[in-house]
Structures are given as structure tokens and as C-alpha cells.
Write a protein that holds these residues in place. Structure first.
Motif, PDB file in Angstrom:
ATOM      1  N   GLU A 146       0.181  62.174 -55.627  1.00 17.33           N
ATOM      2  CA  GLU A 146      -0.213  63.482 -55.100  1.00 17.33           C
ATOM      3  C   GLU A 146      -0.451  63.339 -53.595  1.00 17.33           C
ATOM      4  O   GLU A 146       0.056  64.103 -52.921  1.00 17.33           O
ATOM      5  N   ASP A 147      -1.130  62.330 -53.282  1.00 19.31           N
ATOM      6  CA  ASP A 147      -1.573  62.113 -51.672  1.00 19.31           C
ATOM      7  C   ASP A 147       0.151  61.569 -51.102  1.00 19.31           C
ATOM      8  O   ASP A 147       0.127  62.151 -50.104  1.00 19.31           O
ATOM      9  N   LEU A 148       0.935  61.041 -51.607  1.00 22.77           N
ATOM     10  CA  LEU A 148       2.065  60.724 -51.111  1.00 22.77           C
ATOM     11  C   LEU A 148       3.089  61.865 -50.992  1.00 22.77           C
ATOM     12  O   LEU A 148       3.681  62.101 -49.727  1.00 22.77           O
ATOM     13  N   VAL A 149       2.896  62.626 -52.042  1.00 25.82           N
ATOM     14  CA  VAL A 149       3.863  64.016 -51.870  1.00 25.82           C
ATOM     15  C   VAL A 149       3.224  64.861 -50.908  1.00 25.82           C
ATOM     16  O   VAL A 149       3.978  65.506 -50.127  1.00 25.82           O
ATOM     17  N   ILE A 150       1.988  65.032 -50.657  1.00 24.55           N
ATOM     18  CA  ILE A 150       1.396  65.714 -49.460  1.00 24.55           C
ATOM     19  C   ILE A 150       1.818  65.134 -48.109  1.00 24.55           C
ATOM     20  O   ILE A 150       2.005  66.140 -47.540  1.00 24.55           O
ATOM     21  N   GLU A 151       1.826  64.125 -48.111  1.00 26.23           N
ATOM     22  CA  GLU A 151       2.250  63.169 -46.901  1.00 26.23           C
ATOM     23  C   GLU A 151       3.707  63.816 -46.460  1.00 26.23           C
ATOM     24  O   GLU A 151       3.812  64.073 -45.393  1.00 26.23           O
ATOM     25  N   ALA A 152       4.552  63.578 -47.444  1.00 23.69           N
ATOM     26  CA  ALA A 152       5.890  64.192 -47.557  1.00 23.69           C
ATOM     27  C   ALA A 152       6.253  65.641 -47.135  1.00 23.69           C
ATOM     28  O   ALA A 152       6.965  65.910 -46.228  1.00 23.69           O
TER      29      ALA A 152
END
Length: 290
Positions: A159-165
């Protein structure tokens, strides 16, 4: 002369430093360009890529694959000096650049033994691009698919990665934690292989055929609507004629009835003939007959 001036002038650009190569030096690491992550554009990298070869070009590719905001690499792959890297000691860097242009993180894992090791920034960038590839196939991407394709172990990191994307404008959408899916509204485009153009042309042709079919259907509906409108106008004129004729009939009938009523009224106003006059008249008629 012009190229040297361009390269040296770009060295003074904030966030961009370049050491001009000396005579005959094209592949020493000492002249490798160092590019900071913020505020750089594709054009600046393209200009720098034209000036270097060998180890310097390999280092520039490494920075290119790390810097945020650059997610298409087709122009670099078409450059002659980068194509020279296909064979030789820097072939792995060329393969890695090709992977970032067309591949996914799972492709890297499958060929990691033949490719350079990725930095943390490069891993995240390749994962962003992998999400874009998935979004092209699925508008609602399940968490298990993302975990498998991105080689991630837990939902928090995913979820952190998707939010960064999302904040990087790579994809636009929202995380549905209840249903464990990423709902994608839209995403950036990726590089396209030349062999994929025929597939795209076929898809566009299917879309055109669909548009033609829809247009034909709309034209058919318009024709039916015009026929219905013409029929309704005929019915309207017929009704109006019938109403007009009915009014004329009613008017004529009303006029006759009015005349009869007036005649009856006039007759009712005449004084009645006295009985004696009626008898006398009948007597005179009787006497004449005798």
C-alpha cells in the motif's frame, strides 16, 4: 564545437553537473555525468547521452533508471551510441534499459542473474512501471496479484508503494482495503515494441468498426424517428381537419336549431285566436257551403 558548448553550459545548470571529456577519452568513469533526482527532464538526459560512450554511458543509464519522473525510454534505445552497448562489456546495461522500457519487475526477477543489481530507487521505479502494465489489463487489480508481480511480502509495504506511485502521477486511482483491490482510473503510457504496433492497429481497426456500427445504428434510429415524425404530422393534420369539419357541422347544426328556436319563440308571442272567431269563421264557411 557546438556540442562541447552545450555540454559545458549544461554543467552549470542547477542539479546537473558534467565533466567534458578530454581528447580521445570516451569511456572513463572520471567524466561520468552526475544528475540529481529533482528537476531534470528527458531532453537533458538525451543531450548528455549523445556526448558519452562506454562506462560513462553505462553510468548515465544507471542514473536515468533511478531519477524520478522519467518512465519512457524508447528515445534512448534508438540512439546509435546506446545501441552499441548491445554487444560487449556493457550489454547488461542495455538489457536493463530495455527491461525498464518494456518489461516488469517479475521479468527482472526471472533474469536477475544476467542483469545488473538494482538499487532501491530502481526497484521502486520498475515496480511503478509494473503496476502500469497491470493497469493496462485490469482496472481492479487484486492485492494478491500485486504482491506476486511486485515480489512484495506484506500489505503495508504494498500500500505504501501504491500510494507513492499515485503521488508520483504514475497511476490515478484508489485503494479498496475492504475488497483488497487497487481501483485504477488511469495511468501513464509505456514504451511500445515495434512488433506490438500490428496488435494496436488491429485494436484500433476493431474500434473503428465498432464506431461505424454504432453510427449506422444511430442513422437507422434517425430514419425511424423521421418516419415516426412524418406519420405523427399526418395524424395531426387529419385530426385538425376532422376537428374543423366537426366545428363546421356543429356550427351549421347550431344555426338551424337557433332559427327554429327563434321561430318557435315568435310563434309563441302571437296572441291566440279567440274561440268565438274560430266558430264564426267556421259558420261562414258552413253557410257558404249551404
Amino acid at each position: 564545437m557546438a556540442a562541447t558548448t552545450t555540454l559545458s553550459s549544461m554543467a552549470s545548470t542547477p542539479g546537473l553537473m558534467a565533466a567534458a571529456p578530454g581528447p580521445g577519452v570516451t569511456d572513463t568513469p572520471s567524466m561520468v555525468t552526475e544528475v540529481k533526482a529533482s528537476g531534470q527532464t528527458v531532453e537533458q538526459f538525451l543531450v548528455l547521452a549523445k556526448q558519452v560512450r562506454g562506462a560513462a554511458l553505462e553510468e548515465l543509464i544507471r542514473q536515468l533508471l533511478e531519477v524520478p519522473g522519467i518512465y519512457v525510454f524508447g528515445e534512448f534505445l534508438e540512439m546509435p551510441n546506446i545501441q552499441e552497448l548491445m554487444v560487449g562489456p556493457f550489454a547488461q546495461s542495455y538489457q536493463l534499459l530495455t527491461l525498464f522500457a518494456y518489461g516488469t519487475f517479475s521479468d527482472y526477477i526471472a533474469n536477475a542473474a544476467n542483469l545488473p543489481e538494482l538499487s532501491a530507487a530502481q526497484k521502486n521505479k520498475l515496480r511503478y512501471l509494473s503496476i502500469v502494465t497491470l493497469a493496462d489489463k485490469l482496472k481492479c487489480i487484486p492485492y494478491p496479484v500485486l504482491l506476486q508481480e511486485l515480489e512484495m511480502k506484506n500489505l503495508r509495504e504494498l500500500e505504501d508503494l501504491v500510494i507513492e506511485a499515485i503521488y508520483a502521477d504514475v497511476v490515478h486511482g484508489k485503494l479498496d482495503q475492504r475488497n483488497q483491490t487497487l481501483e485504477v482510473d488511469r495511468s501513464i503510457g509505456r514504451d511500445i515494441r515495434s512488433q506490438d504496433l500490428s496488435v494496436m492497429a488491429g485494436t484500433l481497426q476493431d474500434w473503428c468498426n465498432g464506431c461505424d456500427a454504432v453510427l449506422a445504428g444511430i442513422e437507422d434510429q434517425i430514419g425511424r424517428a423521421d418516419q415516426y415524425k412524418e406519420h405523427q404530422l399526418k395524424v395531426k393534420h387529419q385530426v385538425e381537419n376532422e376537428v374543423s369539419n366537426l366545428r363546421k357541422t356543429l356550427k351549421a347544426t347550431t344555426g338551424t336549431a337557433t332559427q327554429e328556436a327563434e321561430q318557435n319563440l315568435m310563434d309563441s308571442r302571437e296572441p291566440p285566436v279567440p274561440e268565438e272567431l274560430r266558430l264564426r269563421g267556421s259558420g261562414k264557411i258552413w253557410s257558404k257551403s249551404n
